[in-house]
Design an enzyme around this catalytic site. Structure first.
Site, PDB file in Angstrom:
ATOM      1  N   ASP A 151       0.800  -1.225   0.000  1.00  0.00           N
ATOM      2  CA  ASP A 151       0.000   0.000   0.000  1.00  0.00           C
ATOM      3  C   ASP A 151       0.829   1.269   0.000  1.00  0.00           C
ATOM      4  O   ASP A 151       0.343   2.322   0.388  1.00  0.00           O
ATOM      5  CB  ASP A 151      -0.974   0.002   1.184  1.00  0.00           C
ATOM      6  CG  ASP A 151      -0.260   0.172   2.517  1.00  0.00           C
ATOM      7  OD1 ASP A 151       0.988   0.221   2.525  1.00  0.00           O
ATOM      8  OD2 ASP A 151      -0.945   0.260   3.552  1.00  0.00           O
ATOM      9  N   ASN A 152       2.083   1.160  -0.448  1.00  0.00           N
ATOM     10  CA  ASN A 152       2.872   2.394  -0.555  1.00  0.00           C
ATOM     11  C   ASN A 152       3.893   2.263  -1.676  1.00  0.00           C
ATOM     12  O   ASN A 152       4.292   1.158  -2.064  1.00  0.00           O
ATOM     13  CB  ASN A 152       3.551   2.721   0.777  1.00  0.00           C
ATOM     14  CG  ASN A 152       4.627   1.739   1.120  1.00  0.00           C
ATOM     15  OD1 ASN A 152       5.752   1.844   0.634  1.00  0.00           O
ATOM     16  ND2 ASN A 152       4.301   0.730   1.926  1.00  0.00           N
ATOM     17  N   CYS A 210      -4.756   5.176   0.149  1.00  0.00           N
ATOM     18  CA  CYS A 210      -6.032   4.946   0.837  1.00  0.00           C
ATOM     19  C   CYS A 210      -6.101   5.754   2.128  1.00  0.00           C
ATOM     20  O   CYS A 210      -7.171   6.209   2.540  1.00  0.00           O
ATOM     21  CB  CYS A 210      -6.194   3.461   1.153  1.00  0.00           C
ATOM     22  SG  CYS A 210      -6.240   2.426  -0.310  1.00  0.00           S
ATOM     23  N   CYS A 266      16.468   3.111 -17.684  1.00  0.00           N
ATOM     24  CA  CYS A 266      15.939   2.725 -16.366  1.00  0.00           C
ATOM     25  C   CYS A 266      17.053   2.180 -15.479  1.00  0.00           C
ATOM     26  O   CYS A 266      17.839   1.329 -15.905  1.00  0.00           O
ATOM     27  CB  CYS A 266      14.837   1.671 -16.536  1.00  0.00           C
ATOM     28  SG  CYS A 266      14.220   1.008 -14.978  1.00  0.00           S
TER      29      CYS A 266
END
Lengths: 292, 71
Positions: A151-152, A210, A266
Site C-alpha cells: 500500500d505504498n 487509501c 531505467c
C-alpha cells in the site's frame, strides 16, 4: 479414479515440473475449474505445484490470498508486518474484531489454512525490506508469481527490483479513491515492456493513497479479483497479459488498457542497470521505511 | 498548430512541440504537478526519459494519469 502423475503443458515456469497428482476429492472440489479447457487436470496440477508470494495482506492481499488458496494454488507465502486495525475491517474481509492487534500475515494464514487444508500457507510477519527479503528470495525463480498487494510506493519499488533481479513474473495491483491500476511484468518473457520503474520512476510524486483519500471495499475487491485472475492465467502459461497496464475508473466503470514501454535508461531494468546491486543498495537505503 | 487530444479533450499545440513542452503547459493550466504525471501516447506509455525527444503529431491521443499506490 485419477491416479496418474500429471505434467504441465505450458512453458516457462517452475510449475511445469509438476509432480502432484489430482486426488478424487480434489477432482470434485475443483471440478468447475477443471471443466475449463484452458485449465483441465494439467492446469489444476500446475496450480497445486505452484508457489506464489503475496507482499501485503491488506485489502488486496486478503482477497488475493483467499482466491488463490480457494483455487488450489499449492504454496502461498504471505508477507506483512502490520497488525489488524479496526479501520481495516470494511475491506479486509478475512479479519474480524477478534483479530485486532494480530499480525495480518499470521491471522490470514491461520484462517486460510483452516479453510483450505490442501494448500500450504506460510506467514512472514515482517515488513518487506532489503534485510527481510534475503531469506525469502534465496533461489532464482523460487516463486512462480510475485503479487504486489502493498500500500505504498516505496515498497512497490522494492518489490519491482526483486521481481527484476529474481526473474519472477510480477502482478501488481493498486487502488485508492475510485482509481485502480493493474499490471503484469515479466522480464524474461517480454523485456521490451520494461518494469514498474520504467512506468513509475522512484522519484515520481504520489498523491493517491487509501490513508489520505479513502477507498471503498469493493473498489479494492475489483482489483484483487483481477489480480488473482491474472496470476492464475500466468500459472496456466497464458502470457498475453504481460506488458499491459489496466486502469480502472470506479465511478465511470471503465477500463483503459495501455502498453508499457521499456525505458532504456531505467536504473532497474535498463541496459546500464545491475539488477542485484539495485536491489541491495536501494533496499538498504529504504529498509526502515517499508510498510504496507 | 496541430490538434491533439489530452484525456479525450481537444487541444491545439505548436507543430513539432515536444511532449515535455506540452505536458509542462498542461500541468500549469490545470494546476497539476508534472512530477506526478505519467503519460501514454496512442495507448503506449511514454517513459519520462523520452518526453523531451518525443514530438507530438497531429491527432495524437495523450492519456495522462497518476500512480495509484494504495492497497
Amino acid at each position: 479414479m485419477v491416479t496418474e502423475q500429471l505434467t504441465s503443458t505450458a512453458s516457462g515456469n517452475k510449475a511445469n515440473s509438476g509432480t502432484k497428482a489430482l486426488s478424487d476429492s480434489d477432482f470434485l472440489r475443483y471440478s468447475r475449474q477443471v471443466l475449463l479447457a484452458e485449465v483441465g487436470e494439467s492446469g489444476q496440477a500446475q496450480f497445486a505445484n505452484a508457489h506464489v508470494i503475496v507482499i501485503g495482506v491488506g485489502g488486496l492481499g486478503n482477497l488475493v490470498a483467499q482466491y488463490l488458496a480457494a483455487a488450489g494454488v499449492g504454496n502461498i507465502t504471505l508477507v506483512d508486518g502490520d497488525k489488524v486495525e479496526v479501520s481495516n475491517l470494511p475491506r479486509q474481509l478475512l479479519f474480524h474484531d477478534s483479530d485486532i492487534g494480530v499480525n495480518k500475515a499470521v491471522a490470514a494464514s491461520a484462517k486460510l489454512t483452516k479453510a483450505y487444508t490442501q494448500v500450504r500457507i506460510s506467514a512472514v510477519a515482517e515488513h518487506l525490506t532489503a534485510t527481510s527479503m534475503q531469506p525469502l528470495f534465496k533461489l532464482d525463480r523460487q516463486y512462480d508469481v510475485l503479487l504486489d498487494c502493498s500500500d505504498n510506493f516505496e515498497t512497490r519499488q522494492l518489490v519491482n527490483r526483486i521481481a527484476v533481479s529474481q526473474n519472477i513474473a510480477l502482478v501488481s495491483a493498486s487502488a485508492a479513491h475510485f482509481q485502480g491500476q493493474l499490471l503484469c511484468i515479466e522480464q524474461q518473457y517480454k523485456p521490451d515492456s520494461g518494469c514498474y520503474h520504467c512506468l513509475f520512476p522512484a522519484d515520481m510524486k504520489v498523491n493517491q493513497t487509501c490513508q489520505t483519500i479513502g477507498v471503498l471495499g469493493p473498489m479494492v475487491g475489483t482489483l484483487a479479483s483481477m489480480q488473482s485472475l491474472m496470476a492464475l492465467q500466468l500459472l496456466l502459461g497464458n502470457k498475453q497479459l504481460v506488458g499491459n497496464l489496466y486502469r480502472f475508473d470506479g465511478k465511470q466503470f471503465s477500463w483503459r488498457q495501455l502498453i508499457i514501454t521499456r525505458d532504456e535508461s531505467c536504473s532497474v531494468c535498463g541496459q546500464a542497470s545491475h539488477y542485484n546491486e539495485c536491489v541491495t543498495s536501494a533496499g538498504t537505503a529504504n529498509q526502515n521505511q517499508h510498510e504496507y | 498548430m496541430i490538434t491533439i487530444f489530452i484525456n479525450d479533450a481537444m487541444k491545439q499545440v505548436e507543430q513539432g512541440a515536444s511532449l515535455t513542452k506540452v505536458l509542462e503547459q498542461y500541468s500549469l493550466e490545470n494546476d497539476i504537478q508534472l512530477a506526478a504525471i505519467a503519460v501514454a501516447i496512442n495507448n503506449c506509455v511514454a517513459p519520462r526519459a523520452t518526453w523531451h525527444t518525443t514530438q507530438c503529431q497531429a491527432n495524437d491521443k495523450l492519456e495522462l494519469f497518476s500512480v495509484v499506490a494504495g492497497g
